[in-house]
Design an enzyme around this catalytic site. Structure first.
Site, PDB file in Angstrom:
ATOM      1  N   CYS A 130       0.576  -0.637  -0.014  1.00  0.00           N
ATOM      2  CA  CYS A 130      -0.191  -0.076   0.235  1.00  0.00           C
ATOM      3  C   CYS A 130       0.598   1.039   0.253  1.00  0.00           C
ATOM      4  O   CYS A 130       1.264   1.554   1.050  1.00  0.00           O
ATOM      5  CB  CYS A 130      -0.518   0.181   0.827  1.00  0.00           C
ATOM      6  N   CYS A 133      -0.443   4.359   1.990  1.00  0.00           N
ATOM      7  CA  CYS A 133       0.223   4.130   3.313  1.00  0.00           C
ATOM      8  C   CYS A 133       1.106   4.150   3.756  1.00  0.00           C
ATOM      9  O   CYS A 133       1.538   4.706   4.906  1.00  0.00           O
ATOM     10  CB  CYS A 133      -0.542   2.169   4.196  1.00  0.00           C
ATOM     11  N   ASP A 134       2.144   3.740   3.165  1.00  0.00           N
ATOM     12  CA  ASP A 134       3.739   3.951   3.837  1.00  0.00           C
ATOM     13  C   ASP A 134       4.892   4.532   3.287  1.00  0.00           C
ATOM     14  O   ASP A 134       5.801   5.610   3.080  1.00  0.00           O
ATOM     15  CB  ASP A 134       4.479   2.155   3.582  1.00  0.00           C
TER      16      ASP A 134
END
Ligand SMILES: Cc1cc2nc3c(=O)[nH]c(=O)nc-3n(C[C@H](O)[C@H](O)[C@H](O)COP(=O)(O)OP(=O)(O)OC[C@H]3O[C@@H](n4cnc5c(N)ncnc54)[C@H](O)[C@@H]3O)c2cc1C
Lengths: 460, 84
Positions: A130, A133-134
């Site tokens: 993801c 997200c990261d």
């Protein structure tokens, strides 16, 4: 008992909820996450009709608001399994059991894993699925994106705004992603695509340091130093918990009404076997599944009435309908009895007609298969002996007659009301060629296909 | 000694609310020290450096990364032996 339990509160599940509530069904959506839906993981959606561009979380928030406004009840629960017992399903969750007449599975999917050495060890230590997200943790670093589809390119673009360099590893020499994304990627100077190449191992000490690649054309191995690996090689459906027919990758098999192999259980969205997995198709699926569930519940109610008034084994009637589908040539209500009329079958036939929505003929015959109509001998009918077998075994019988009026057809006979001396059977007659087409529907009658095949050969 | 659980989260992270819910629910059943830290705060930045965090949500239990992503409820409760 609920009319409908919907498992998963993503785009498919919430849309199913909105439709079901409008049909007046008593429903609940079970969702394990606080923020549901895979789409919540993406920064911008540009292909959902009506929105030129909208962020994933915002779109999901709108779905949720819409659902809650019209009265869709969403409960926080993780589903572990479903027990299906004819007209009742029990959904087992961490918050207790939910009983329901029907179930829609809308559990979506998760990113598929590469399954190479180092992947598991380094999840959360450089391996990610993801980018939104990261990505912020990779500021100024070098990362690798594995895959060549929509998600791979979308997330490569997100990363390219944050990191120093993005490698895209693709096993073919062409991308699957849409042209618009390909063009955007080609304009980014810090994205480099490595073609015809697969990742074989992810290496490092405490975090990702290297990825070992294989060039599929030359066959040689080499490695590239990177700080992070983002994997987008497709999706894996969340369907382990449910026992219905699936394809080899675990996607649930459905027909055009989104019925699964278990009556009363439907599948919608990313968890089912289909050709594209998108928000727009997931919401469409949700609507179709809800309407099918509603139809099933209506049938259940009609069936209950039929059972109560006429003592008819409704499940067998339903099975006939399921197995013959739209290819049903007709249904007969037959009764074995000597020289009597079949007038008393009229109300039953009418009720079955209401349930199945197809014309029903009424006949009585004696045990030798002599067809009687109002006490008169009409002609021989193959169904006599079949009905007798049904009477003896009280089981569904199938046959492919080699003579008589149904020669060359596939016939399924089910007992719908039996007593010691008489049996009333529902006879479904299906064109043999059609029977082959609906092969999967006949799986519960093992052997019929051999018979169908032999019979077809004989005819030719 | 009481177990110390620190959940590192970020504002944009869509799995973080679920991770928070898991720990908050457990907090009602078990006795442990619990805090939520934003990765962008001074304390968060320190943890990100110290533990080389590259993903949120990350759960640190007693000076070790215990879970990356939403913790499995059963595994999470096993790490907290002493119920309230
Ligand atoms: C990074 C990324 C970018 C994308 N970009 C786009 C895009 O631009 N446009 C587009 O149209 N599509 C896009 N997609 C695809 C889109 O997100 C999916 O097609 C869509 O979300 C499918 O909806 P769904 O309702 O079938 O499943 P999901 O959205 O996966 O929802 C399923 C829900 O079920 C819940 N669940 C699962 N198992 C259980 C269980 N056992 N018990 C309880 N709840 C459970 C999950 O928590 C989840 O909330 C993207 C996907 C990703 C990952």
């Amino acid at each position: 008992m609920y009319d409908l339990v919907i498992i998963g509160g993503g785009p498919a599940g919430l849309t199913a909820g909105i439709y079901a509530v409008r049909y007046g069904l008593d429903i609940v959506v079970l969702e394990k996450n606080v923020l549901p839906g895979q789409i919540a993981a993406t920064d911008v959606v540009e292909n959902y009709t009506g929105f030129t561009a909208i962020s994933g979380p915002e779109l999901m928030q709108r779905f949720k608001e819409h659902a809650e406004t019209v009265g869709v009840k969403i409960e926080s629960a993780e589903v572990y399994s479903i027990i299906s017992d004819n007209s009742k399903k029990v959904v087992i969750t961490d918050k207790g059991n939910f009983e329901s007449k029907t179930v829609i599975i809308a559990t979506g999917a998760n990113p598929k894993k590469l399954g190479i050495p180092g992947e598991k060890e380094f999840i959360g230590k450089g391996v990610s699925y993801c980018a939104t997200c990261d990505a912020p943790f990779y500021k100024g670093k070098t990362v690798m994106v594995i895959g060549g589809g929509e998600s791979a390119l979308t997330d490569a673009l997100i990363l390219s705004n944050v990191v120093k360099k993005v490698y895209i590893i693709h096993r073919r020499d062409k991308l699957r992603a849409s042209k618009i994304l390909q063009e955007r990627v080609s304009k980014k100077s810090n994205i480099e695509i490595i073609w015809n190449t697969i990742a074989e191992e992810i290496q490092g000490k405490t975090g990702v340091e290297n990825v070992v690649l294989r060039d599929l054309k030359r066959g040689d191995l080499y490695s590239i130093p990177v700080d992070g690996v983002f994997v987008y090689i497709g999706i894996q459906p969340n369907t382990d918990f449910v026992n219905v027919k699936k394809n080899n990758s675990g996607f649930i098999l459905t027909n055009e009404k989104l019925e699964t192999s278990v009556p009363g259980i439907y599948a919608a969205g990313d968890c089912r076997d289909t050709s594209i997995w998108q928000v727009v198709t997931a919401v469409a699926d949700g609507a179709v599944a809800a309407v099918s569930a509603h139809e099933y519940i209506m049938d259940l109610e009609l069936g209950e009435e039929l059972h109560k008034k006429n003592n008819v084994d409704v499940d067998n009637v339903r099975r006939i309908k399921m197995s013959c589908k739209d290819n049903l040539d007709g249904i007969s209500c037959l009764k074995i009895c000597e020289d009597s009329t079949a007038d008393d079958l009229q109300p039953i036939a009418e009720a079955i007609h209401a349930l199945l929505g197809i014309p029903i003929t009424i006949r009585s015959l004696n045990k030798r298969g002599i067809r009687m109509e109002r006490g008169e001998v009409v002609d021989r009918d193959y169904t006599g002996p079949v009905l007798e077998e049904v009477l003896r075994s009280n089981k569904i019988i199938h046959t492919v007659p080699t003579e008589g009026p149904y020669k060359g057809k596939a016939v399924v006979v089910a007992p719908i009301r039996t007593s010691e001396k008489t049996v009333i059977g529902a006879v479904g007659v299906v064109d043999i060629v059609a029977a082959l087409d609906i092969l999967s529907m006949f799986k519960e009658y093992p052997g019929i296909f051999d018979e169908v095949e032999t019979s077809k050969k004989k005819m030719q | 000694m009481m177990v110390k659980v620190t959940l590192v989260t970020a504002e944009w992270c869509h799995f973080c609310p679920t991770a928070k819910q898991v720990w908050r629910e457990l907090k009602e059943k078990y006795n442990f020290e619990y805090s939520e830290v934003d990765y962008d705060s001074p304390e968060g930045k320190k943890l990100v450096d110290e533990f080389s965090i590259v993903s949120v949500p990350t759960t640190i239990i007693d000076d070790q990364i215990a879970f990356v992503g939403v913790p499995d409820k059963n595994k999470a409760s096993k790490t907290l032996e002493s119920p309230v």
